[in-house]
Design a protein around this motif. Structure first.
Motif, PDB file in Angstrom:
ATOM      1  N   TYR A 201       1.263  -1.155   0.283  1.00  0.00           N
ATOM      2  CA  TYR A 201       0.137   0.376  -0.559  1.00  0.00           C
ATOM      3  C   TYR A 201       0.737   1.039  -0.075  1.00  0.00           C
ATOM      4  N   TYR A 202       0.327   2.217  -0.558  1.00  0.00           N
ATOM      5  CA  TYR A 202       0.740   3.459  -1.298  1.00  0.00           C
ATOM      6  C   TYR A 202       0.190   4.836  -0.691  1.00  0.00           C
ATOM      7  N   TYR A 203       0.030   5.459   0.024  1.00  0.00           N
ATOM      8  CA  TYR A 203      -0.043   7.695  -0.142  1.00  0.00           C
ATOM      9  C   TYR A 203       0.747   8.647   0.039  1.00  0.00           C
ATOM     10  N   SER A 204      -0.329   8.926  -0.395  1.00  0.00           N
ATOM     11  CA  SER A 204       0.043  10.430  -0.240  1.00  0.00           C
ATOM     12  C   SER A 204      -0.409  11.584   0.075  1.00  0.00           C
ATOM     13  N   ASN A 205      -0.273  12.199   0.582  1.00  0.00           N
ATOM     14  CA  ASN A 205      -1.518  13.444   0.977  1.00  0.00           C
ATOM     15  C   ASN A 205      -1.241  14.476   0.312  1.00  0.00           C
ATOM     16  N   SER A 206      -0.372  14.719  -0.387  1.00  0.00           N
ATOM     17  CA  SER A 206       0.036  16.461  -1.405  1.00  0.00           C
ATOM     18  C   SER A 206       0.722  15.796  -2.247  1.00  0.00           C
ATOM     19  N   PRO A 207      -0.394  15.524  -3.341  1.00  0.00           N
ATOM     20  CA  PRO A 207      -1.042  15.332  -3.968  1.00  0.00           C
ATOM     21  C   PRO A 207      -1.689  14.304  -3.413  1.00  0.00           C
ATOM     22  N   LYS A 208      -2.961  14.617  -2.578  1.00  0.00           N
ATOM     23  CA  LYS A 208      -4.008  13.472  -2.419  1.00  0.00           C
ATOM     24  C   LYS A 208      -4.025  11.684  -3.917  1.00  0.00           C
ATOM     25  N   ARG A 209      -3.443  11.102  -3.109  1.00  0.00           N
ATOM     26  CA  ARG A 209      -3.001   9.473  -3.858  1.00  0.00           C
ATOM     27  C   ARG A 209      -3.048   8.890  -3.084  1.00  0.00           C
ATOM     28  N   GLU A 210      -3.867   7.123  -3.534  1.00  0.00           N
ATOM     29  CA  GLU A 210      -3.730   6.176  -2.697  1.00  0.00           C
ATOM     30  C   GLU A 210      -3.495   4.967  -3.547  1.00  0.00           C
ATOM     31  N   LYS A 211      -2.889   3.820  -3.636  1.00  0.00           N
ATOM     32  CA  LYS A 211      -2.340   3.134  -4.997  1.00  0.00           C
ATOM     33  C   LYS A 211      -2.388   1.887  -3.707  1.00  0.00           C
ATOM     34  N   GLU A 212      -3.032   0.551  -3.978  1.00  0.00           N
ATOM     35  CA  GLU A 212      -2.948  -0.444  -3.806  1.00  0.00           C
ATOM     36  C   GLU A 212      -2.434  -1.579  -4.598  1.00  0.00           C
ATOM     37  N   VAL A 213      -1.540  -2.274  -4.182  1.00  0.00           N
ATOM     38  CA  VAL A 213      -1.571  -3.537  -5.293  1.00  0.00           C
ATOM     39  C   VAL A 213      -1.436  -4.808  -4.496  1.00  0.00           C
ATOM     40  N   ILE A 214      -2.266  -5.646  -4.931  1.00  0.00           N
ATOM     41  CA  ILE A 214      -2.293  -7.105  -3.752  1.00  0.00           C
ATOM     42  C   ILE A 214      -1.975  -8.050  -5.098  1.00  0.00           C
ATOM     43  N   LYS A 215      -1.184  -8.497  -4.087  1.00  0.00           N
ATOM     44  CA  LYS A 215       0.187  -9.611  -4.436  1.00  0.00           C
ATOM     45  C   LYS A 215      -0.225 -11.351  -4.417  1.00  0.00           C
ATOM     46  N   ALA A 216      -1.325 -11.184  -3.595  1.00  0.00           N
ATOM     47  CA  ALA A 216      -2.087 -12.290  -3.519  1.00  0.00           C
ATOM     48  C   ALA A 216      -3.392 -11.995  -2.885  1.00  0.00           C
ATOM     49  N   SER A 217      -4.229 -12.983  -3.654  1.00  0.00           N
ATOM     50  CA  SER A 217      -5.407 -13.449  -2.673  1.00  0.00           C
ATOM     51  C   SER A 217      -6.112 -14.740  -2.706  1.00  0.00           C
ATOM     52  N   LYS A 218      -6.423 -15.033  -1.783  1.00  0.00           N
ATOM     53  CA  LYS A 218      -7.137 -16.573  -1.718  1.00  0.00           C
ATOM     54  C   LYS A 218      -8.238 -16.134  -1.598  1.00  0.00           C
ATOM     55  N   THR A 219      -9.667 -16.986  -1.815  1.00  0.00           N
ATOM     56  CA  THR A 219     -10.833 -17.030  -1.365  1.00  0.00           C
ATOM     57  C   THR A 219     -11.419 -18.144  -1.270  1.00  0.00           C
ATOM     58  N   SER A 220     -11.919 -18.976  -0.500  1.00  0.00           N
ATOM     59  CA  SER A 220     -12.992 -20.097  -0.343  1.00  0.00           C
ATOM     60  C   SER A 220     -13.768 -20.225  -1.101  1.00  0.00           C
ATOM     61  N   GLY A 221     -14.128 -21.434  -2.465  1.00  0.00           N
ATOM     62  CA  GLY A 221     -15.340 -21.628  -3.319  1.00  0.00           C
ATOM     63  C   GLY A 221     -15.423 -20.160  -4.824  1.00  0.00           C
ATOM     64  N   ILE A 222     -13.903 -19.198  -4.251  1.00  0.00           N
ATOM     65  CA  ILE A 222     -14.294 -17.838  -5.961  1.00  0.00           C
ATOM     66  C   ILE A 222     -12.928 -17.976  -5.903  1.00  0.00           C
ATOM     67  N   ASP A 223     -13.143 -18.047  -7.516  1.00  0.00           N
ATOM     68  CA  ASP A 223     -12.119 -17.473  -8.714  1.00  0.00           C
ATOM     69  C   ASP A 223     -12.963 -16.174  -9.354  1.00  0.00           C
ATOM     70  N   ASN A 224     -12.464 -15.191  -8.525  1.00  0.00           N
ATOM     71  CA  ASN A 224     -13.328 -13.729  -9.072  1.00  0.00           C
ATOM     72  C   ASN A 224     -12.271 -12.750  -9.257  1.00  0.00           C
ATOM     73  N   LYS A 225     -11.559 -11.940 -10.506  1.00  0.00           N
ATOM     74  CA  LYS A 225     -10.422 -11.003  -9.872  1.00  0.00           C
ATOM     75  C   LYS A 225     -11.656  -9.875  -9.246  1.00  0.00           C
ATOM     76  N   SER A 226     -12.821  -9.481  -9.948  1.00  0.00           N
ATOM     77  CA  SER A 226     -13.257  -8.213  -8.684  1.00  0.00           C
ATOM     78  C   SER A 226     -13.437  -8.961  -7.647  1.00  0.00           C
ATOM     79  N   VAL A 227     -14.250  -9.647  -7.016  1.00  0.00           N
ATOM     80  CA  VAL A 227     -13.858 -10.305  -6.058  1.00  0.00           C
ATOM     81  C   VAL A 227     -13.095  -9.870  -5.166  1.00  0.00           C
ATOM     82  N   ALA A 228     -11.489 -10.432  -5.491  1.00  0.00           N
ATOM     83  CA  ALA A 228     -10.273 -10.625  -5.375  1.00  0.00           C
ATOM     84  C   ALA A 228     -10.326  -9.023  -4.674  1.00  0.00           C
ATOM     85  N   GLN A 229     -10.240  -8.086  -5.573  1.00  0.00           N
ATOM     86  CA  GLN A 229     -10.360  -6.477  -5.335  1.00  0.00           C
ATOM     87  C   GLN A 229     -10.806  -6.304  -3.758  1.00  0.00           C
TER      88      GLN A 229
END
Length: 821
Positions: A201-229
């Protein structure tokens, strides 16, 4: 949303299976009583009470009372509270045990506090915390980065062991091997979903900006990128320093609200060393039970006045639907001598459907590590626009990767959830329950390679067709996840005519989202109908009409559309339309010279742009549902009529735009407003003018003028304003009966003004009876009550202008169904 196979659908399938009312049998062993301070005799809220060597436990309420029971209790209980010596007590099995438990404070000396005459010393301390909020809230730091691990779990609760012997549930007998008891509530539960993510996770206050890079995601019974976000860190934040904590459209009043002394009572308790820093414990309780506040405690560093640890429990009197309890804990870590940064957080929510039936627990655990202040955004994130970036291999990480990188080891039960859910998905009864749930939620019922629906359009009635039957459907994901084909056929028993249509949706790409769509239909249509209104071929529309349904035209339409999402939140589309409007005996197309037309062919091109920064979606294979945005949403369309193509006789340009924004006004609820305007260039017949959206049903429509008839007003330039304020029970919560009912007040107003050029007002076609311009403004206002039985809203609406128009109602009652928290 249709065609979405994600978490909620799976969860509601469990509810369908296990959702019969469950009578809670009396337990064998019960322990109840109260926990107090041995010296001051004051109640101690949030003490942990548990049977020793078991998972059964609870916590004391804000007055120190508790009650705990179990069938297989141990012979003693343990009582723990931060800053006090732990104690244990014997338990007599198969009976009720009553205790008044006195805990002895650990020996810490409270530092000197300057007290104003006659003032609670906690108030002076609270003001110092508030004065340092801007310095201590991490959102005010120039920039930072960290690694985050987030774990979410959903459990079906209130499950009784006796259910496993029910004949209906024999296919699920293996599920009961995972039955457990929650320490906080004492309810039994079965875990049905677990989700994990690792991200940067990256954050900047000026200018206001945030970014998250999901490196790994695992959900039981679901293989869906939208849910992973949504398994990442960004959607789970609670900032204790905010004045209000957003929670399901509710602005919960933070204990560190700048005006906290108006909502809370504060008490200083003791001091302790945390990470080698001297900290003071302050308790807080609500002043009034009906307000959306918390009970809890926080530990505060005595030098920087930064929060070191906070424990919250939602006020039981808070007017929030479906939530039986909510508790949260946040722990902070010192990064340097002046900055305390979040280290871990735990959120627990006990959802209930209705009393005596199953509900579910929602849990979220976050662990933050490798905090870096004044961090730079990596080059790879600067080139991408989404706030949440899902790496290409995020959902493909193997077991060994998780074992090496997961900062918190999963329990044996948590590890088993992945296997259990995979087994559940293969049970025939669960598949049937999922199909039924899909029918109720998405309006389609899957049958192999085909989905039948929408079911609510199977029967309807109108004056032209009489009784009408319609059958439709589309291909399922089993056919393809790139192309979806649909169609329908309908028959009117009065006009004895068939109507039909078909469409195809092709998914060129999901990231970025690029779609192509083509359709043809020959069907009855109500012109001037809001796109958010109930369809005219809807059984509810037929039942709830306040005027006879006859202002319909037979429409033949061919459409081709291409949509391209440039970046998340900004998309454009191009649409080519051919529409042939057929006159009816009620909606004619007669000319001023006495001649008439039986049909009117129109060809146009539509360009559209949607700007919705920060808009969040949950998507299926083809369609997606918006979860809204905290920012304004802007829609702009430009329609160009093309003459001499496929018989079209009209050349014109229509520009239309709307601006939608939801503004939180805590603690007074929130305001949603819509500004819309447009202008038409050219001379056109009345079907091509802006036919303002009326509503001739008793169903409330937030996007129409509810007291306006169809074909009542038309414009070639116009502007409208809608204001709707939801008070979330701010006034009614102060009335004892209303507080118990949890009804909430709503107020709204709608206004419209427009005009018609002389050319369009005196054009070649005669306006239908009752249709005129709206150069004199149209107004309507309403007050209502929502949250009746948690799903019903009823409004009383007054029409304030154009009161002499024929066949109008000056006052009306409108009702709608909605699911809100």
């Amino acid at each position: 949303m249709q065609r979405r196979t994600f978490t909620l659908l799976k969860f509601f399938s469990f509810i369908v299976i296990f959702g019969a009312p469950i009578l809670c049998a009396a337990q064998t062993t019960k322990v109840k009583g109260r926990v107090i301070d041995a010296n001051t005799k004051e109640a101690l809220p949030f003490c942990n009470i548990s049977f020793i060597k078991s998972t059964v436990g609870t916590i004391t309420d804000q007055n120190g009372f508790f009650s705990i029971d179990a069938k297989q209790a141990t012979d003693s209980i343990s009582v723990q509270y931060v800053g006090y010596n732990r104690r244990s007590f014997p338990v007599k099995k198969n009976t009720t045990n009553n205790y008044t438990i006195e805990l002895i404070p650990q020996n810490y000396a409270l530092q000197e506090v300057v007290v104003r005459p006659g003032e609670n010393p906690a108030h002076a301390f609270f003001r110092k915390i508030v004065a340092n909020k801007s310095r201590n809230s991490v959102t005010n730091l120039p920039s930072y980065s960290y690694n985050a691990y987030t774990k979410m779990q959903i459990d079906v609760n209130n499950i009784k062991n006796e259910l496993k012997d029910k004949k209906l549930l024999k296919q699920f007998k293996f599920v009961f091997d995972y039955l457990d008891t929650n320490k906080m509530t004492g309810k039994t539960y079965i875990p049905i979903l677990i989700s994990e993510s690792l991200s940067d996770y990256y954050y900047s206050n000026s200018p206001k900006r945030e970014k998250e890079v999901i490196k790994a995601s695992k959900t039981s019974g679901i293989d869906n990128k939208s849910v992973a976000q949504f398994t990442g860190r960004m959607y789970q934040n609670i900032n204790i320093y905010d004045n209000f904590i957003d929670f399901f459209d509710q602005g919960l009043i933070s204990p560190l609200n700048n005006n906290g002394l108006s909502y809370y009572k504060y008490y200083l308790q003791d001091t302790a060393l945390i990470d080698g820093k001297q900290c003071i414990r302050m308790n807080f309780v609500p002043k009034r039970k009906q307000e959306p506040t918390f009970t809890g405690e926080m530990w505060v560093h005595d030098t920087t006045y930064a929060v070191v640890k906070v424990v919250l429990q939602l006020n039981k009197g808070a007017n929030i639907n479906w939530v039986n309890a909510m508790a949260a804990e946040q722990v902070f870590q010192p990064v340097n001598d002046s900055v305390w940064f979040p280290k871990s957080s735990n959120l627990f929510i006990d959802f209930k459907i209705t009393k005596g039936t199953v509900g579910f627990f929602g849990r979220n655990t976050s662990v933050i590590s490798n905090v870096k202040l004044k961090a730079e955004f990596p080059d790879s994130t600067k080139k991408t626009s989404p706030d949440v970036i899902l790496s290409d291999e995020a959902i493909n990480k193997d077991t060994s990767y998780w074992a090496q990188n997961r900062p918190v080891e999963l329990s044996a039960q948590e590890k088993g959830i992945y296997t259990m859910v995979d087994r559940v998905k293969e049970v025939p009864l669960f598949k049937t329950a999922t199909n039924i749930t899909n029918l109720l939620v998405n309006y389609y019922y899957p049958i192999g390679y085909f989905e039948y629906g929408p079911y609510y359009q199977t029967y309807s009635n109108n004056r032209i067709e009489g009784d009408r039957l319609k059958f439709g459907g589309r291909t399922s994901n089993k056919v393809s996840t790139k192309i979806m084909v649909g169609g329908f056929a309908a028959y009117g028993f009065k006009d004895e005519k068939f109507k039909y249509g078909g469409d195809v949706l092709y998914m060129f790409s999901k990231e970025p989202r690029i779609t192509g769509y083509a359709s043809y239909k020959k069907d009855m249509e109500q012109m001037g109908l809001s796109p958010f209104s109930l369809a005219e071929d809807n059984i509810l529309t037929s039942v709830l009409r306040r005027n006879p349904n006859y202002k319909l035209n037979l429409i033949e339409q061919t459409k081709f559309k291409f949509d391209y999402e440039w970046v998340p939140g900004i998309s454009s589309g191009i649409e080519i339309n051919y529409k042939n409007i057929n006159a009816s005996e009620f909606v004619t197309m007669n000319r001023l010279d006495g001649t008439g037309e039986t049909h009117m062919p129109i060809t146009n091109i539509v360009l559209s742009t949607r700007i919705a920064k920060g808009e969040k979606f949950v998507a299926g294979e083809f369609e997606r549902i918006s979860l809204g945005s905290d920012n304004p949403i802007i829609n702009v369309t430009a329609t160009f009529g093309i003459k001499s193509i496929f018989g079209s006789k009209y050349s014109y340009t229509l520009l239309d735009a709307n601006y939608v924004h939801k503004v939180p006004l805590n603690p007074f609820g929130y305001l949603r407003y819509i500004i819309e305007g447009g202008k038409l260039f050219g001379t056109v017949p009345y079907p091509l003018l802006k036919l303002h959206e009326g509503n001739e049903t008793y169903a409330l429509n937030k996007f129409s003028f509810n007291m306006m008839n169809y074909y009542e007003f038309a414009s070639d330039q116009w502007v409208s304003l809608t204001l709707e304020h939801h008070f979330n029970g701010f006034f009614l919560n102060h009335i004892p009966l209303m507080r118990k009912l949890k009804w909430r007040e709503v107020a709204y107003g709608k206004g419209l003004i427009g005009s018609l050029s002389n050319a369009n007002k005196t054009g070649e076609f005669i306006f239908p009876s009752g249709l005129s311009d709206v150069s004199k403004p149209y107004y309507e206002v309403g007050v209502g009550v929502e949250n009746i039985f948690k799903i019903i809203r009823i409004d009383a609406i007054w029409r304030l202008s154009h009161l002499s128009n024929p066949n109008i109602d000056k006052f009306g009652i409108r009702a709608g169904l909605q699911i809100i928290f």
